[in-house]
Design a protein around this motif. Structure first.
Motif, mmCIF file in Angstrom:
data_model
loop_
_atom_site.group_PDB
_atom_site.id
_atom_site.type_symbol
_atom_site.label_atom_id
_atom_site.label_comp_id
_atom_site.label_asym_id
_atom_site.label_seq_id
_atom_site.Cartn_x
_atom_site.Cartn_y
_atom_site.Cartn_z
ATOM 1 N N ALA A 1 0.827 -1.210 0.000
ATOM 2 C CA ALA A 1 0.000 0.000 0.000
ATOM 3 C C ALA A 1 0.864 1.263 0.000
ATOM 4 C CB ALA A 1 -0.938 -0.001 1.198
ATOM 5 N N THR A 2 2.013 1.220 0.691
ATOM 6 C CA THR A 2 2.876 2.408 0.749
ATOM 7 C C THR A 2 3.524 2.710 -0.598
ATOM 8 O OG1 THR A 2 4.827 1.112 1.433
ATOM 9 C CG2 THR A 2 3.408 1.992 3.181
ATOM 10 N N LYS A 3 3.570 1.719 -1.467
ATOM 11 C CA LYS A 3 4.201 1.911 -2.778
ATOM 12 C C LYS A 3 3.231 2.477 -3.812
ATOM 13 C CE LYS A 3 7.242 -2.014 -1.831
ATOM 14 N NZ LYS A 3 7.560 -3.429 -2.152
ATOM 15 N N GLU A 4 1.957 2.543 -3.462
ATOM 16 C CA GLU A 4 0.965 3.061 -4.397
ATOM 17 C C GLU A 4 0.998 4.585 -4.429
ATOM 18 O OE1 GLU A 4 -2.752 1.552 -3.121
ATOM 19 O OE2 GLU A 4 -2.331 -0.527 -3.723
ATOM 20 N N GLU A 5 0.640 5.136 -5.571
ATOM 21 C CA GLU A 5 0.550 6.592 -5.676
ATOM 22 C C GLU A 5 -0.612 7.089 -4.818
ATOM 23 O OE1 GLU A 5 0.420 8.172 -9.578
ATOM 24 O OE2 GLU A 5 2.062 6.928 -10.334
ATOM 25 N N ASN A 6 -0.382 8.200 -4.160
ATOM 26 C CA ASN A 6 -1.409 8.796 -3.297
ATOM 27 C C ASN A 6 -1.941 7.788 -2.275
ATOM 28 O OD1 ASN A 6 -1.286 11.215 -4.866
ATOM 29 N ND2 ASN A 6 -2.646 10.254 -6.370
ATOM 30 N N CYS A 7 -1.020 7.052 -1.659
ATOM 31 C CA CYS A 7 -1.454 6.054 -0.678
ATOM 32 C C CYS A 7 -2.070 6.751 0.534
ATOM 33 C CB CYS A 7 -0.289 5.166 -0.249
ATOM 34 S SG CYS A 7 0.854 5.916 0.926
ATOM 35 N N ASN A 8 -2.996 6.074 1.152
ATOM 36 C CA ASN A 8 -3.646 6.598 2.351
ATOM 37 C C ASN A 8 -2.597 6.780 3.447
ATOM 38 O OD1 ASN A 8 -5.144 6.948 4.747
ATOM 39 N ND2 ASN A 8 -6.859 5.784 3.920
ATOM 40 N N PRO A 9 -2.433 7.987 3.986
ATOM 41 C CA PRO A 9 -1.392 8.204 5.006
ATOM 42 C C PRO A 9 -1.589 7.381 6.270
ATOM 43 C CG PRO A 9 -2.848 10.121 4.831
ATOM 44 C CD PRO A 9 -3.167 9.226 3.677
ATOM 45 N N GLU A 10 -2.827 6.900 6.503
ATOM 46 C CA GLU A 10 -3.082 6.087 7.685
ATOM 47 C C GLU A 10 -2.339 4.755 7.636
ATOM 48 O OE1 GLU A 10 -4.676 6.986 10.354
ATOM 49 O OE2 GLU A 10 -5.259 8.937 9.541
ATOM 50 N N VAL A 11 -1.885 4.375 6.443
ATOM 51 C CA VAL A 11 -1.208 3.088 6.313
ATOM 52 C C VAL A 11 0.068 3.051 7.148
ATOM 53 C CG1 VAL A 11 0.192 3.706 4.300
ATOM 54 C CG2 VAL A 11 -0.452 1.332 4.662
ATOM 55 N N TRP A 12 0.687 4.213 7.363
ATOM 56 C CA TRP A 12 1.978 4.230 8.051
ATOM 57 C C TRP A 12 1.857 3.814 9.514
ATOM 58 C CZ3 TRP A 12 6.135 4.016 5.327
ATOM 59 C CH2 TRP A 12 6.165 4.579 4.049
ATOM 60 N N VAL A 13 0.812 4.251 10.189
ATOM 61 C CA VAL A 13 0.666 3.863 11.593
ATOM 62 C C VAL A 13 0.294 2.386 11.699
ATOM 63 C CG1 VAL A 13 -1.787 4.478 11.859
ATOM 64 C CG2 VAL A 13 -0.254 4.598 13.823
ATOM 65 N N ASN A 14 -0.501 1.896 10.740
ATOM 66 C CA ASN A 14 -0.837 0.472 10.736
ATOM 67 C C ASN A 14 0.401 -0.376 10.442
ATOM 68 O OD1 ASN A 14 -3.547 1.054 11.206
ATOM 69 N ND2 ASN A 14 -4.031 1.176 9.040
ATOM 70 N N LEU A 15 1.212 0.094 9.508
ATOM 71 C CA LEU A 15 2.454 -0.605 9.197
ATOM 72 C C LEU A 15 3.378 -0.604 10.411
ATOM 73 C CD1 LEU A 15 4.417 -1.948 7.197
ATOM 74 C CD2 LEU A 15 5.096 0.349 6.445
ATOM 75 N N ALA A 16 3.444 0.529 11.102
ATOM 76 C CA ALA A 16 4.299 0.633 12.287
ATOM 77 C C ALA A 16 3.854 -0.339 13.379
ATOM 78 C CB ALA A 16 4.285 2.064 12.816
ATOM 79 N N ALA B 1 10.502 4.197 12.540
ATOM 80 C CA ALA B 1 10.619 4.965 11.296
ATOM 81 C C ALA B 1 9.258 5.138 10.630
ATOM 82 C CB ALA B 1 11.590 4.258 10.344
ATOM 83 N N ALA B 2 8.474 4.068 10.582
ATOM 84 C CA ALA B 2 7.143 4.154 9.975
ATOM 85 C C ALA B 2 6.207 5.002 10.829
ATOM 86 C CB ALA B 2 6.563 2.753 9.786
ATOM 87 N N GLY B 3 6.340 4.892 12.146
ATOM 88 C CA GLY B 3 5.470 5.642 13.048
ATOM 89 C C GLY B 3 5.616 7.142 12.890
ATOM 90 N N PHE B 4 6.841 7.605 12.661
ATOM 91 C CA PHE B 4 7.065 9.041 12.508
ATOM 92 C C PHE B 4 6.541 9.568 11.171
ATOM 93 C CE2 PHE B 4 10.410 8.659 15.879
ATOM 94 C CZ PHE B 4 9.856 9.601 16.731
ATOM 95 N N LYS B 5 6.304 8.675 10.216
ATOM 96 C CA LYS B 5 5.742 9.092 8.930
ATOM 97 C C LYS B 5 4.222 9.223 8.989
ATOM 98 C CE LYS B 5 9.371 6.982 6.077
ATOM 99 N NZ LYS B 5 9.658 5.975 5.018
ATOM 100 N N ALA B 6 3.624 8.682 10.034
ATOM 101 C CA ALA B 6 2.161 8.684 10.150
ATOM 102 C C ALA B 6 1.657 10.041 10.622
ATOM 103 C CB ALA B 6 1.720 7.600 11.128
ATOM 104 N N PRO B 7 0.429 10.396 10.259
ATOM 105 C CA PRO B 7 -0.171 11.627 10.786
ATOM 106 C C PRO B 7 -0.326 11.526 12.301
ATOM 107 C CG PRO B 7 -1.459 10.729 8.953
ATOM 108 C CD PRO B 7 -0.472 9.680 9.332
#
Length: 210
Positions: free
Chosen positions: A83-98, A112-118
């Motif tokens: 999902a993170t590799k998709e264009e205009n990916c949902n920013p919420e993905v970063w906290v879920n990935l973290a 690292a992923a957590g700091f990218k999340a909103p």
């Protein structure tokens, strides 16, 4: 006649009727499956839609979400990373990935992923847990942990840390004040006075202790 029957004993309905019933069954909605916590069913539905070309936005996110709640963290990781590799990916993905990285014990990647999340409450909780995991058994980190315990009214936990540090560092007299404060908060006033007296013997003019 004994062998005659008005109705058949088995298979009262024709095969055509059974087929019509199957055709009449409705495909469950994703929202209903999620509300019922039927994550296996939700993944099956999402994968089916993906297979027939009816994939909707954030399908990766939802499959990852369901896999995570089923404890299949590797599958969740795969979906979230895609999902993170998709264009205009949902920013919420970063906290879920973290969170997924965290449950896999990959704490550096989780940070690292957590700091990218909103900014969100989930992000705060995640970063708090990561900070706790990263604490080392050194005085500075342990004193920080003790102060957090104190602020959260976990006074006994703070006392345990302060006492452990005092055993190896008798010269840290000010810690006796912190221990005394904790005992005071626990309503052990006599014990608080005794601990405070140790500090006042060395520094009798301390305005904080007085």
């Amino acid at each position: 006649m004994m062998l005659s029957r008005a109705k058949p004993a088995v298979g009262g309905e024709s095969p055509h009727t059974d087929k019509r019933k199957k055709k009449g069954r409705k495909i469950p909605k994703l929202e209903d499956l999620l509300s019922q916590r039927d994550f296996t069913g939700a993944i099956t539905l999402l994968e089916f839609k993906r297979h027939v070309g009816e994939q909707e936005d954030d399908t990766n996110l939802w499959i990852g979400y369901c896999a995570f709640h089923l404890g299949d963290y590797k599958r969740a990781l795969e979906e979230y990373e895609n999902a993170t590799k998709e264009e205009n990916c949902n920013p919420e993905v970063w906290v879920n990935l973290a969170c997924t990285y965290f449950f896999l014990g990959m704490y550096k990647q989780a940070e690292a992923a957590g700091f990218k999340a909103p900014k969100s409450r989930l992000q705060n909780r995640l970063l708090f847990h990561l900070a706790h995991k990263n604490l080392q058994d050194i005085k500075e980190d342990q004193l920080s942990l003790a102060s957090i315990h104190y602020m959260r009214s976990h006074y006994q936990e703070a006392i345990d840390i302060y006492k452990r540090i005092l055993l190896d560092n008798r010269e840290y007299l000010a810690l006796n004040v912190y221990v005394a404060l904790c005992y005071y908060k626990l309503d052990y006033y006599d014990v608080s006075q005794e601990v405070l007296a140790v500090y006042l013997q060395q520094i009798p003019d301390s305005t904080i202790a007085l």
